[in-house]
Design a protein around this motif. Structure first.
Motif, PDB file in Angstrom:
ATOM      1  N   THR A   1       0.833  -1.206   0.000  1.00 25.89           N
ATOM      2  CA  THR A   1       0.000   0.000   0.000  1.00 25.89           C
ATOM      3  C   THR A   1       0.861   1.248   0.000  1.00 25.89           C
TER       4      THR A   1
ATOM      5  N   GLY B   1       4.943  -7.083  -3.720  1.00 26.50           N
ATOM      6  CA  GLY B   1       3.514  -7.122  -3.924  1.00 26.50           C
ATOM      7  C   GLY B   1       3.169  -7.365  -5.383  1.00 26.50           C
TER       8      GLY B   1
ATOM      9  N   VAL C   1      -2.191  -9.613  -2.259  1.00 21.03           N
ATOM     10  CA  VAL C   1      -3.368  -9.058  -1.605  1.00 21.03           C
ATOM     11  C   VAL C   1      -4.610  -9.753  -2.150  1.00 21.03           C
TER      12      VAL C   1
ATOM     13  N   TYR D   1      -1.948 -11.269   1.760  1.00 24.39           N
ATOM     14  CA  TYR D   1      -2.070  -9.916   2.310  1.00 24.39           C
ATOM     15  C   TYR D   1      -3.552  -9.666   2.544  1.00 24.39           C
ATOM     16  N   HIS D   2      -3.923  -9.570   3.811  1.00 27.62           N
ATOM     17  CA  HIS D   2      -5.328  -9.443   4.223  1.00 27.62           C
ATOM     18  C   HIS D   2      -5.573  -8.023   4.723  1.00 27.62           C
TER      19      HIS D   2
ATOM     20  N   THR E   1      -9.660  -3.663   0.335  1.00 31.62           N
ATOM     21  CA  THR E   1     -10.073  -4.551  -0.750  1.00 31.62           C
ATOM     22  C   THR E   1     -11.571  -4.807  -0.783  1.00 31.62           C
TER      23      THR E   1
END
Length: 303
Positions: A58, A89, A116, A146-147, A152
């Motif tokens: 992010t 990522g 993610v 990736y939570h 999301t």
């Protein structure tokens, strides 16, 4: 390897632990990619004690980059950093695009992939499990889930997380849900995985729950502070670790002043490291917010 802090999971070939900053993507004044400075920021945090680096999270503004730019970022960071793991990522809304990013990142030399959960469209358990199965099967690199459901729109159920943990190649989870009961149950249910706390508000609590490491936005600007926290915890000095967590709370509040995510690059510039602007539509701090940030950081002897 850790002494008193939780160890990484047995299924994690990279043995991720400690402080892994989600490094920034630098841009020139015209918002074009500055790969050289992006790599220099990874070097900045590693030279100050970081145990790994996570480009294209992010904080790395990954969703605002083209596929080619993302590959350039991974290549630049992987070329710069070899002494600690580089986990890149590769997430995207579609499985097809995520697989393409994963293959590009593997070709660029990354050590692991951070995936993610797909975003925008709602995702059920079966779709989530199949997504990670296909991504993990597309490359010969460890995959870290990736939570971050606040960004999301997709929250993984514990049933889905258990099924994902059983997939060959899935090595760990970065949890930014701030859902402490969920994280505690995931740690208990998925013993082979490495768990990484993804919020500066839960660095020490995450370690208490069984996370072997922390992915910290504060560590992008002040890696020394977060490394000191982790090392105090690992040394068994709980009092100092909790005192440093209180310090991180204060720095986190200061960095959250102004537009979303503007604080880290502003703080870096105050330290003499210019990572350029954020890419539009994100925007930087105005002069008033920047002056207030500088005052806060000077009051805490961080500048």
């Amino acid at each position: 390897m850790p002494s008193n802090a939780p160890p990484p999971g047995a299924d994690d070939p990279l043995d991720l632990h400690g402080v892994v900053p989600p490094t920034v993507t630098a841009f020139h004044a015209d918002e074009s990619l500055d790969a050289e400075t992006t790599a220099a920021h990874a070097r900045f945090v590693v030279d100050r004690g970081a145990h790994g680096v996570f480009p294209l999270g992010t904080n790395g503004e990954f969703a605002l980059l083209t596929a080619e730019e993302r590959a350039r970022v991974v290549g630049a960071v992987a070329d710069e950093v070899s002494e600690v793991p580089v986990i890149a990522g590769v997430g995207a809304p579609s499985t097809h695009e995520t697989v393409e990013h994963a293959r590009r990142a593997a070709d660029a030399g990354t050590d692991g992939l951070v995936v993610v959960t797909p975003f925008y469209y709602p995702l059920d358990d079966a779709g989530a499990v199949e997504h990670y199965r296909r991504v993990a099967g597309s490359v010969d690199l460890p995959v870290y889930v990736y939570h971050i459901p606040s960004k999301t729109g997709n929250h993984l159920s514990l049933d889905a997380m258990r099924d994902i943990a059983a997939i060959d190649g899935v090595a760990g989870l970065k949890d930014s849900s701030k859902d402490v009961p969920w994280l505690g149950q995931a740690v208990a249910d998925c013993e082979g995985l490495t768990f990484l706390s993804g919020s500066d508000s839960l660095l020490v609590p995450g370690l208490d729950l069984g996370c072997s490491g922390v992915i910290s936005a504060v560590a992008n600007a002040f890696p020394e502070l977060v490394v000191d926290l982790y090392e105090a915890y690992d040394a068994g000095d709980e009092h100092r670790a909790r005192a440093l967590q209180r310090e991180v709370y204060a720095v986190r509040r200061a960095l959250k002043r102004g537009p979303y995510m503007a604080g880290v690059k502003a703080a870096l510039s105050l330290r003499g490291f210019d990572a350029g602007p954020l890419r539009s539509p994100l925007r930087g701090m105005d002069d008033a917010d920047r002056n207030d940030l500088e005052s806060d950081l000077r009051d805490r002897d961080l500048l």
